[in-house]
Design an enzyme around this catalytic site. Structure first.
Site, short mmCIF file in Angstrom:
data_model
loop_
_atom_site.label_atom_id
_atom_site.label_comp_id
_atom_site.label_asym_id
_atom_site.label_seq_id
_atom_site.Cartn_x
_atom_site.Cartn_y
_atom_site.Cartn_z
N ASP A 81 38.87 38.65 36.40
CA ASP A 81 38.04 39.81 36.08
C ASP A 81 38.49 41.07 36.83
O ASP A 81 39.10 41.01 37.90
CB ASP A 81 36.58 39.54 36.47
CG ASP A 81 35.86 38.69 35.45
OD1 ASP A 81 36.54 38.03 34.65
OD2 ASP A 81 34.61 38.69 35.45
N HIS A 228 39.14 36.78 40.26
CA HIS A 228 39.30 38.23 40.14
C HIS A 228 40.73 38.65 40.49
O HIS A 228 41.29 38.19 41.49
CB HIS A 228 38.32 38.97 41.05
CG HIS A 228 36.88 38.80 40.65
ND1 HIS A 228 36.17 37.66 40.92
CD2 HIS A 228 36.04 39.64 39.99
CE1 HIS A 228 34.93 37.79 40.45
NE2 HIS A 228 34.83 38.97 39.88
#
Length: 260
Positions: A81, A228
């Site tokens: 992400d 992430h």
């Protein structure tokens, strides 16, 4: 008492003092041993041995968000992400390429506009894209419908400016705040809302060993792992990734993209 007996008694007393002192030596001195750190091999014993292990969430929840891969067998999906980030995304891509792993990248529109070359590289390396809105507004479900549309459509436009006509089959809600009204807008664009079933909290920067251990111990067939590559310093995630891939692969897991 003879001189010889007295000397023998003194010698015994001295020896007793030395032994007692050695036995009462406090922890934390040079003789203390540190706890053995976990290794990939040891963690394999914590990985479920069969495909019948229940997932911690439903495959698709009540508002239509997918949380599992939807594929048979010991499958796992890695998702990244908040990128693309100019420092960390290239490192993640290199590790995935070296290990022949395909993943899903949930890109933020603002980042896609700043890093179009990285969006193209993600696609060229065979990974899948996911719409993560323009500005990563975690309160999106409470916004007007026009704002919701602007956030999702705007991120899609930024992606298409970098890679025209590329498919973006998934939508991921900022902060995991999926809701029926937001999912409906994503659905109109042909995007499947994509959640996750394992979150090691790498955005908190707990360190690579903690990230690795959490995922290895929580893994289950059909897992979608939240990681992430953007949004801050992701060096810990990058450092954890090679060992994590090895641990899951040795345990018999196949890396996949979730079903739409």
């Amino acid at each position: 008492m003879s001189r010889e007996v007295r000397a023998a008694l003194i010698l015994c007393l001295v020896a007793g003092v030395v032994v007692g002192a050695a036995r009462s030596e406090p922890s934390g001195t040079a003789v203390a041993t540190a706890p053995e750190p976990k290794s990939s091999a040891r963690l394999l014993s914590a990985v479920p041995a069969g495909d019948s292990t229940a997932a911690p969430v439903a495959e698709v929840d009540s508002v239509g968000t997918r949380h599992l891969t939807g594929r048979e067998g010991r499958t796992v999906a890695l998702t990244f992400d908040d990128g693309p980030h100019p420092d960390f995304t290239p490192q993640v891509l290199r590790i995935l390429r070296d290990n022949e792993v395909t993943a899903t990248f949930c890109v933020v529109g603002e980042m896609a506009r700043n890093q179009p070359d990285l969006v193209r590289e993600i696609v060229e390396q065979g990974h899948t894209l996911c719409d993560h809105t323009v500005s990563h507004d975690a309160k999106l479900p409470s916004r007007d419908e026009s704002v919701i549309e602007d956030e999702i459509v705007g991120a899609l436009a930024a992606i298409h400016d970098a890679v025209p006509d590329v498919e973006v089959p998934f939508y991921r809600a900022p902060g995991g705040n999926f809701a029926e009204n937001v999912n409906a807008v994503a659905g109109e664009l042909g995007q499947t809302p994509l959640g996750w079933s394992i979150d090691p909290g790498d955005w908190r920067k707990p360190g690579p060993r903690t990230i690795h251990d959490y995922v290895a111990e929580a893994i289950h067939p059909g897992a979608v792992v939240l990681l992430h590559d953007g949004g801050g310093d992701r060096s810990g995630t990058v450092a954890a990734l090679p060992d994590l891939i090895q641990t899951l692969r040795v345990a018999g897991y196949e890396f996949v993209v979730p079903r739409t």
